[in-house]
Design a protein around this motif. Structure first.
Motif, PDB file in Angstrom:
ATOM      1  N   LEU A  63      -8.572   9.303 -16.931  1.00 37.04           N
ATOM      2  CA  LEU A  63      -7.944  10.764 -16.600  1.00 37.04           C
ATOM      3  C   LEU A  63      -7.384  11.362 -17.835  1.00 37.04           C
ATOM      4  CD1 LEU A  63      -7.869  12.858 -14.504  1.00 37.04           C
ATOM      5  CD2 LEU A  63      -5.865  11.623 -13.427  1.00 37.04           C
ATOM      6  N   ALA A  64      -6.706  10.346 -18.479  1.00 38.40           N
ATOM      7  CA  ALA A  64      -5.741  10.859 -19.685  1.00 38.40           C
ATOM      8  C   ALA A  64      -6.598  11.145 -20.766  1.00 38.40           C
ATOM      9  CB  ALA A  64      -4.869   9.788 -20.219  1.00 38.40           C
ATOM     10  N   ARG A  65      -7.908  10.397 -20.768  1.00 35.47           N
ATOM     11  CA  ARG A  65      -8.902  10.691 -21.833  1.00 35.47           C
ATOM     12  C   ARG A  65      -9.316  12.117 -21.608  1.00 35.47           C
ATOM     13  NH1 ARG A  65     -12.867   7.988 -21.483  1.00 35.47           N
ATOM     14  NH2 ARG A  65     -11.939   6.112 -20.728  1.00 35.47           N
ATOM     15  N   HIS A  66      -9.707  12.436 -20.381  1.00 39.48           N
ATOM     16  CA  HIS A  66     -10.394  13.578 -20.034  1.00 39.48           C
ATOM     17  C   HIS A  66      -9.598  14.629 -20.130  1.00 39.48           C
ATOM     18  CE1 HIS A  66     -14.247  13.673 -17.682  1.00 39.48           C
ATOM     19  NE2 HIS A  66     -13.899  12.431 -17.466  1.00 39.48           N
ATOM     20  N   MET A  67      -8.289  14.707 -19.771  1.00 35.17           N
ATOM     21  CA  MET A  67      -7.206  15.629 -20.212  1.00 35.17           C
ATOM     22  C   MET A  67      -7.111  16.023 -21.480  1.00 35.17           C
ATOM     23  SD  MET A  67      -4.249  15.448 -17.381  1.00 35.17           S
ATOM     24  CE  MET A  67      -3.721  13.638 -17.866  1.00 35.17           C
ATOM     25  N   ALA A  68      -7.119  14.916 -22.205  1.00 35.03           N
ATOM     26  CA  ALA A  68      -7.094  15.225 -23.781  1.00 35.03           C
ATOM     27  C   ALA A  68      -8.286  15.972 -24.290  1.00 35.03           C
ATOM     28  CB  ALA A  68      -6.848  13.885 -24.449  1.00 35.03           C
ATOM     29  N   ALA A  69      -9.310  15.727 -23.804  1.00 38.49           N
ATOM     30  CA  ALA A  69     -10.679  16.345 -24.272  1.00 38.49           C
ATOM     31  C   ALA A  69     -10.767  17.866 -23.842  1.00 38.49           C
ATOM     32  CB  ALA A  69     -11.805  15.729 -23.774  1.00 38.49           C
ATOM     33  N   THR A  70      -9.903  18.176 -22.869  1.00 42.50           N
ATOM     34  CA  THR A  70      -9.948  19.486 -22.386  1.00 42.50           C
ATOM     35  C   THR A  70      -9.253  20.510 -23.407  1.00 42.50           C
ATOM     36  OG1 THR A  70      -8.009  19.431 -20.979  1.00 42.50           O
ATOM     37  CG2 THR A  70     -10.162  19.097 -19.826  1.00 42.50           C
ATOM     38  N   VAL A  71      -8.574  19.934 -24.289  1.00 43.53           N
ATOM     39  CA  VAL A  71      -7.905  20.731 -25.283  1.00 43.53           C
ATOM     40  C   VAL A  71      -8.573  20.491 -26.653  1.00 43.53           C
ATOM     41  CG1 VAL A  71      -5.440  21.244 -24.624  1.00 43.53           C
ATOM     42  CG2 VAL A  71      -6.084  18.912 -25.386  1.00 43.53           C
ATOM     43  N   SER A  72      -9.498  21.583 -26.878  1.00 44.42           N
ATOM     44  CA  SER A  72     -10.186  21.616 -28.096  1.00 44.42           C
ATOM     45  C   SER A  72     -10.435  23.054 -28.793  1.00 44.42           C
ATOM     46  CB  SER A  72     -11.570  20.969 -27.705  1.00 44.42           C
ATOM     47  OG  SER A  72     -12.370  21.901 -26.838  1.00 44.42           O
TER      48      SER A  72
END
Lengths: 210, 210
Positions: A175-184
């Motif tokens: 989930l943390a990885r997903h959240m980080a990926a949404t800021v691009s």
DNA sequence: ACCTGAACACCGTTCAAGT
DNA sequence: ACCTGAACACCGTTCAAGT
């Protein structure tokens, strides 16, 4: 030439602000103490107080330096939407250049002189683009909120190395990885487009007044 | 009954977090020191360290309390747009209840456990609304950035009394007043509407993937 | 007159002494 | 075993002593 004296430049408010920004960029906001800063400048702690009234004032000066890095230029003939896009990209470039310092920009009050003078520059920029200053003033907070909020998340994500998955279970780290990926960059551009188009539609309908 | 002993409740991590939030609400983040907090709780400074490992952990616990105040409920049958609006309003209500503490929420890393577990709740909420979890994950940062950025500005503006026009010239104080006026409930609703509608249009076009 | 070291009133946290 | 006061290594800033 006075040999033996180190070639250290004379202290000034500007030099202090620049050293403070460099220190925050390198080691983070928490490391910015008046004492550290003075040591870095090869000066006694109290010597800084000749040029600057307080640590808070130093931070305000750092914010001023950062806001000055935002370029207000736009391709001719594009109107306010093209101008808004250009400013948004320059704002993001500044944030990514100073990920550790960006929280100072996000945390700065709209009442602080550097922020007010940036707002003045911005208003003049929009006026020069042929846009309605009134429409700018009514709507800038919507676009600016998105940009500042997004860049606050993106700079934070940038600083957190992925090795932090230590004490996380598999679902949490996913989930943390997903959240980080949404800021691009593409998410920023998508949000920017939605808001610029949405504001343009509102203004066309004459609903620009809040 | 042990008369003579004050009826002070026993220390616990939860009690410490609640006292910390109350202290931040009353006197601001800068006033939150482990020593002040212990004194407020009628305990020795070091006694807090039995229940909590550091000041940073106390702040994380405060963020957890604040995120727990956000209600995830929506009118039945409204789909994800109605859900997003309901969450956005509950988020704003929390921020306005805790204007001094809100900066802790804005500054919290997406990696911190309280934030991750809030993200989990949010994802389950959207899933229950019949929305695509994938679309939620791809787009939540756009809406969340706007909300967080806006509420950061609004809570700051709320705390700055208008008497601060001291050393401002007329034009500057007028500009500052204008900026403060652009953060309002109607501006928040306008931005929310633009983004929710924009995201809906993107998803309909199948462009939800960033 | 200008500069700055010592001192004051704070911090968060470690550690060992107290029960 | 559990609790916590003293101590350590820091803060920002005042003030008076130094040149």
């Amino acid at each position: 030439m006075n040999p033996g004296t180190p070639e250290r430049p004379r202290l000034s408010r500007r030099l202090i602000a620049e050293a403070a920004l460099a220190m925050v960029d390198r080691r983070g906001v928490a490391s910015l103490s008046v004492r550290n800063l003075a040591a870095e400048l090869g000066a006694g702690t109290m010597s800084l107080y000749r040029h600057v009234p307080s640590r808070e004032a130093i931070i305000r000066d750092v914010v001023a330096l950062l806001l000055d890095e935002i370029e207000l230029t736009a391709p001719a003939g594009g109107g306010w939407p093209e101008g808004a896009r250009a400013v948004a990209r320059s704002y993001r470039a500044m944030a990514l250049r100073h990920p550790r310092a960006f929280q100072l920009v996000a945390g700065a009050s709209n009442r602080e002189p550097p922020v007010v003078s940036y707002a003045r520059r911005l208003r003049a920029f929009y006026a020069g683009l042929g846009g309605s200053v009134e429409a700018f003033e009514q709507n800038w907070s919507i676009l600016d909120s998105f940009e500042t909020g997004f860049l606050l998340f993106e700079t934070q994500a940038l600083l957190e190395s992925p090795h932090e998955a230590e004490a996380m279970d598999a679902e949490t780290s996913e989930l943390a990885r997903h959240m980080a990926a949404t800021v691009s960059e593409s998410a920023y551009e998508a949000g920017l487009e939605i808001i610029v188009e949405g504001l343009a539609a509102r203004l066309d309908r004459g609903a620009g007044r809040l």
